[in-house]
Design a protein around this motif. Structure first.
Motif, PDB file in Angstrom:
ATOM      1  N   VAL A  66       9.731  -4.698   0.706  1.00 44.02           N
ATOM      2  CA  VAL A  66       9.083  -3.638  -0.066  1.00 44.02           C
ATOM      3  C   VAL A  66       8.426  -2.682   0.933  1.00 44.02           C
ATOM      4  O   VAL A  66       7.510  -3.085   1.660  1.00 44.02           O
ATOM      5  CB  VAL A  66       8.026  -4.201  -1.032  1.00 44.02           C
ATOM      6  CG1 VAL A  66       7.424  -3.072  -1.868  1.00 44.02           C
ATOM      7  CG2 VAL A  66       8.635  -5.258  -1.934  1.00 44.02           C
ATOM      8  N   CYS A  76       6.209  -0.392   0.896  1.00 45.33           N
ATOM      9  CA  CYS A  76       4.773  -0.116   0.873  1.00 45.33           C
ATOM     10  C   CYS A  76       3.932  -1.296   1.353  1.00 45.33           C
ATOM     11  O   CYS A  76       2.717  -1.207   1.447  1.00 45.33           O
ATOM     12  CB  CYS A  76       4.326   0.292  -0.531  1.00 45.33           C
ATOM     13  SG  CYS A  76       4.564  -0.974  -1.782  1.00 45.33           S
ATOM     14  N   SER A 113       5.650  -5.566   6.362  1.00 48.56           N
ATOM     15  CA  SER A 113       7.105  -5.658   6.378  1.00 48.56           C
ATOM     16  C   SER A 113       7.624  -5.395   7.782  1.00 48.56           C
ATOM     17  O   SER A 113       7.338  -4.362   8.372  1.00 48.56           O
ATOM     18  CB  SER A 113       7.706  -4.639   5.406  1.00 48.56           C
ATOM     19  OG  SER A 113       7.345  -4.966   4.089  1.00 48.56           O
ATOM     20  N   TRP A 117      13.409  -0.637  -5.133  1.00 49.53           N
ATOM     21  CA  TRP A 117      12.565  -1.343  -6.088  1.00 49.53           C
ATOM     22  C   TRP A 117      12.175  -0.468  -7.264  1.00 49.53           C
ATOM     23  O   TRP A 117      12.026  -0.957  -8.390  1.00 49.53           O
ATOM     24  CB  TRP A 117      11.327  -1.916  -5.390  1.00 49.53           C
ATOM     25  CG  TRP A 117      11.671  -3.148  -4.612  1.00 49.53           C
ATOM     26  CD1 TRP A 117      11.854  -3.249  -3.269  1.00 49.53           C
ATOM     27  CD2 TRP A 117      11.938  -4.447  -5.158  1.00 49.53           C
ATOM     28  NE1 TRP A 117      12.205  -4.541  -2.931  1.00 49.53           N
ATOM     29  CE2 TRP A 117      12.260  -5.295  -4.058  1.00 49.53           C
ATOM     30  CE3 TRP A 117      11.931  -4.979  -6.439  1.00 49.53           C
ATOM     31  CZ2 TRP A 117      12.568  -6.648  -4.229  1.00 49.53           C
ATOM     32  CZ3 TRP A 117      12.234  -6.320  -6.616  1.00 49.53           C
ATOM     33  CH2 TRP A 117      12.550  -7.146  -5.523  1.00 49.53           C
ATOM     34  N   MET A 118      12.026   0.840  -7.041  1.00 49.69           N
ATOM     35  CA  MET A 118      11.770   1.713  -8.188  1.00 49.69           C
ATOM     36  C   MET A 118      12.994   1.818  -9.087  1.00 49.69           C
ATOM     37  O   MET A 118      12.888   1.869 -10.314  1.00 49.69           O
ATOM     38  CB  MET A 118      11.336   3.110  -7.718  1.00 49.69           C
ATOM     39  CG  MET A 118       9.864   3.208  -7.396  1.00 49.69           C
ATOM     40  SD  MET A 118       9.192   4.888  -7.530  1.00 49.69           S
ATOM     41  CE  MET A 118       9.082   5.077  -9.313  1.00 49.69           C
ATOM     42  N   PHE A 160       5.092   7.984  -6.445  1.00 52.13           N
ATOM     43  CA  PHE A 160       5.353   6.646  -5.916  1.00 52.13           C
ATOM     44  C   PHE A 160       6.674   6.462  -5.180  1.00 52.13           C
ATOM     45  O   PHE A 160       6.851   5.452  -4.496  1.00 52.13           O
ATOM     46  CB  PHE A 160       5.287   5.621  -7.058  1.00 52.13           C
ATOM     47  CG  PHE A 160       3.964   5.580  -7.762  1.00 52.13           C
ATOM     48  CD1 PHE A 160       2.832   5.142  -7.097  1.00 52.13           C
ATOM     49  CD2 PHE A 160       3.848   5.995  -9.075  1.00 52.13           C
ATOM     50  CE1 PHE A 160       1.598   5.107  -7.737  1.00 52.13           C
ATOM     51  CE2 PHE A 160       2.628   5.966  -9.733  1.00 52.13           C
ATOM     52  CZ  PHE A 160       1.501   5.515  -9.049  1.00 52.13           C
ATOM     53  N   ARG A 195       6.484   5.794  -1.562  1.00 51.55           N
ATOM     54  CA  ARG A 195       5.645   4.647  -1.198  1.00 51.55           C
ATOM     55  C   ARG A 195       6.352   3.344  -1.522  1.00 51.55           C
ATOM     56  O   ARG A 195       6.344   2.407  -0.730  1.00 51.55           O
ATOM     57  CB  ARG A 195       4.309   4.702  -1.953  1.00 51.55           C
ATOM     58  CG  ARG A 195       3.455   5.904  -1.600  1.00 51.55           C
ATOM     59  CD  ARG A 195       2.107   5.823  -2.257  1.00 51.55           C
ATOM     60  NE  ARG A 195       1.491   4.516  -2.053  1.00 51.55           N
ATOM     61  CZ  ARG A 195       0.183   4.309  -2.123  1.00 51.55           C
ATOM     62  NH1 ARG A 195      -0.631   5.308  -2.394  1.00 51.55           N
ATOM     63  NH2 ARG A 195      -0.313   3.116  -1.938  1.00 51.55           N
ATOM     64  N   TRP A 196       6.955   3.260  -2.680  1.00 54.69           N
ATOM     65  CA  TRP A 196       7.586   2.026  -3.120  1.00 54.69           C
ATOM     66  C   TRP A 196       9.054   1.932  -2.724  1.00 54.69           C
ATOM     67  O   TRP A 196       9.621   0.838  -2.723  1.00 54.69           O
ATOM     68  CB  TRP A 196       7.465   1.874  -4.636  1.00 54.69           C
ATOM     69  CG  TRP A 196       6.054   1.735  -5.111  1.00 54.69           C
ATOM     70  CD1 TRP A 196       4.934   1.564  -4.344  1.00 54.69           C
ATOM     71  CD2 TRP A 196       5.600   1.740  -6.468  1.00 54.69           C
ATOM     72  NE1 TRP A 196       3.809   1.471  -5.124  1.00 54.69           N
ATOM     73  CE2 TRP A 196       4.194   1.572  -6.450  1.00 54.69           C
ATOM     74  CE3 TRP A 196       6.236   1.864  -7.690  1.00 54.69           C
ATOM     75  CZ2 TRP A 196       3.433   1.532  -7.603  1.00 54.69           C
ATOM     76  CZ3 TRP A 196       5.476   1.820  -8.847  1.00 54.69           C
ATOM     77  CH2 TRP A 196       4.091   1.664  -8.798  1.00 54.69           C
ATOM     78  N   GLU A 215      17.562  -0.198   1.460  1.00 51.88           N
ATOM     79  CA  GLU A 215      16.468   0.743   1.242  1.00 51.88           C
ATOM     80  C   GLU A 215      16.605   1.884   2.239  1.00 51.88           C
ATOM     81  O   GLU A 215      16.979   1.675   3.388  1.00 51.88           O
ATOM     82  CB  GLU A 215      15.128   0.033   1.424  1.00 51.88           C
ATOM     83  CG  GLU A 215      13.911   0.947   1.252  1.00 51.88           C
ATOM     84  CD  GLU A 215      13.911   1.665  -0.084  1.00 51.88           C
ATOM     85  OE1 GLU A 215      14.099   2.908  -0.075  1.00 51.88           O
ATOM     86  OE2 GLU A 215      13.754   0.997  -1.113  1.00 51.88           O
TER      87      GLU A 215
END
Length: 596
Positions: free
Chosen positions: A560, A562, A566, A427-428, A419, A422-423, A535
């Protein structure tokens, strides 16, 4: 250094231009026999890393049940329970607040004539009797910890209980010195000499630890062992990642560490339990370091170091060796083009020598990002070490609980591999530390024993994920011209948290719930701090200081990656379509790994 993929004419048609190290890897093999050999070679060095990190935990364990030794009672046929009943007063209110507290005092004894009491048939103490501190040493219940650690032998309990943590702090102080010493060796003499020297020092000092018989000799030995920590593994890890093709780096980086580290850390408690001798344990856990002695014959030197040292010909010889082992036939024109691009890059790099780590603080926004990255790493290390050391307070069966908590490295690695690209990192990182904080506090409301340990293990999973993200976050965000220096600064400052980490368990002396309360609070602070960082997924790698200062300006706090709608993913926000910059992700294919 990011580059646009260009094409050149060749006899067989058009092919991508060879502009950096990653461009040539498809020709010599990205994940073939040589890379799999290096993947397997990481195994003993990851064991070294885990053993150095955690062995001191097991060679300084102290059983929760210990009490004052009373020589007058030794000649009588009394059980431990009867001795405690007669000679040890009940625990005070303050002593009962401590996690893992016993019903009897661990630091005081009755000040009476015991032979006279026994002659009178008295077998139980009276709380009205006068009390004094332990005068003749301590006795220990080894039911749960079946061996005498150095802390037991030297009686680091009660007023001297802090000595175990002080010795652990000495270990991480050594890590700071080692980072500077072996970092210098790696930069000036090569990665392999640094790898061999680092592990050699760790091996000798680990064996020397077994002969320590005082606090100061133990501290000195552990300080020297600490100098080998981190570099004993990271030097080879970076070499392996460098030689693996970009699209396989996420898998290799996360799964090698997740598989090997989880196996090593979860096995160590049972090795300690089976050996049941802290001196032999210290020597046994040094054994994997022996592999480093044959390192020059089995480990390839870093192509990054060859190129940055101006030894392009040796880098090409190494690539030809890779191609031969992997069964690839590469035309000479490929190597000639690579040599030309490397020499061009070296000339360009001369302009980067004017920059130092202080330049990170000369632009306001870049300075803020740098400080936040430092705090990210400090808090993460503090929470991680706090959960490791707090485990001994949560469960008397520390071997099982420690082993289960260590196994969380594997699901953490799997989740990241699936993930992270992707994320996104932000946020992870937020979710993992928020999870850690939530379960740290849930553990406070659960009954003592397995339920509390289970909650703490889930919290450990969260901080494990954040730690693995942290390894690459700074490498992605800091500008190329000061990236290596900036990452080194962040990691060296992070050792301060390693030094402080073991002391968080002493909050239990005030109240048993305080360690978990503090760990939960630090986790929440870390989680929300992460949302303040830009990010890096699917973004261009900043090269100059100005690019580093402007990095992420267009991002909203709630972006975000993914989510396809966005707006940051649209062309107008990206200079180079298709480029992104995770340090170990598959999109690293457009990053010159010789500059990381």
């Amino acid at each position: 250094m990011t580059v646009m993929v260009e094409s050149v004419k060749a006899e067989e048609g058009e092919r991508p231009r060879i502009s950096n190290f990653d461009d040539i890897l498809p020709y010599v093999g990205e994940a073939s026999r040589y890379q799999w050999f290096l993947f397997v070679l990481l195994l003993p060095f990851t064991f070294v890393y885990a053993f150095l990190y955690f062995t001191q935990f097991f060679i300084t364990l102290v059983p929760a049940e210990h009490w004052c030794t009373v020589p007058e009672l030794e000649g009588w046929n009394l059980t431990d329970h009867e001795k405690i009943s007669l000679s040890i007063p009940p625990a005070s209110i303050d002593e009962l607040k401590v996690e893992g507290a016993t019903a009897f005092s661990r630091c005081n004894m009755y000040d009476v004539n015991y032979e006279e009491m026994l002659d009178q048939g008295i077998r139980k103490g009276n709380i009205s009797w006068p009390v004094k501190p332990c005068k003749y040493g301590w006795s220990f219940n080894h039911t749960m910890i079946p061996y005498k650690s150095i802390a037991v032998e030297l009686e680091w309990v009660c007023d001297h209980a802090f000595l175990g943590s002080a010795a652990q702090s000495a270990f991480f102080l050594g890590s700071i010195l080692g980072g500077l010493i072996f970092g210098y060796i790696a930069d000036h003499y090569g990665r392999i000499p640094a790898l061999v020297a680092c592990n050699s020092v760790g091996f000798i000092a680990s064996v020397a630890t077994a002969f320590c018989n005082s606090f100061w000799s133990f501290c000195f030995a552990r300080l020297v062992v600490g100098t080998s920590f981190d570099n004993c593994f990271n030097v080879l890890f970076i070499i392996v990642i460098e030689y693996v093709g970009p699209k396989y780096r996420t898998l290799v980086a996360n799964m090698s560490f997740g598989l090997y580290f989880a196996a090593a850390a979860s096995l160590l408690p049972w090795i300690a339990y089976w050996i049941a001798d802290w001196r032999i344990l210290s020597m046994a856990t040094a054994c994997p370091m022996v592999v480093a002695f044959i390192g020059p014959w089995i480990v390839p030197e870093s192509a990054r170091w060859y190129i940055t040292s101006g030894k392009v010909d040796k880098a090409i010889d190494m690539l030809k060796k890779f191609a031969k082992v992997n069964g690839k036939e590469v035309k000479q024109e490929i190597f000639d083009e690579f040599e030309k691009s490397c020499k061009s890059m070296i000339e360009k790099d001369q302009s980067h020598n004017q920059y130092t780590v202080l330049h990170l603080f000369k632009k306001p926004r870049l300075a803020r990002i740098t400080i936040m990255l430092i705090l990210y790493w400090l808090l993460m290390v503090w929470v991680f070490d706090g959960h490791v050391w707090n485990m001994k307070l949560l469960d008397p069966d520390v071997f099982t609980s420690f082993s289960l908590a260590s196994l969380t490295e594997l699901p953490a690695a799997v989740l990241l591999a699936l993930f992270l690209d992707r994320w996104g990192r932000r946020w992870m990182g937020f979710a993992s530390m928020f999870l850690c904080g939530i379960f740290s506090w849930i553990a406070l409301a659960t009954p003592n024993g397995p339920p509390t340990v289970a909650m703490a293990i889930v919290a450990r999973l969260g901080v494990n994920i954040a730690a693995n993200i942290g390894f690459q976050y700074a490498a992605e965000m800091l500008p190329t011209v000061v990236r290596a220096q900036g990452v080194s600064l962040i990691h060296i400052i992070g050792y301060v948290a390693h030094i402080l980490g073991p002391y968080i368990i002493y909050l239990a002396d005030i109240d048993a719930s305080l360690p978990l309360i503090a760990l939960g609070l630090l986790s929440f602070v870390h989680a929300f701090l992460t949302l303040g960082l830009p990010e890096t997924l699917n973004q261009d790698l900043p090269e100059t200081l100005q690019e580093g200062n402007d990095f992420g300006r267009e991002q909203s706090c709630w972006w975000v990656p993914c989510v396809s709608s966005s707006h940051q993913l649209k062309k107008k926000y990206r200079k180079k379509q298709g480029l992104s910059n995770p340090a170990f992700a598959d999109s690293v294919q457009k990053i010159d790994c010789t500059r990381l």
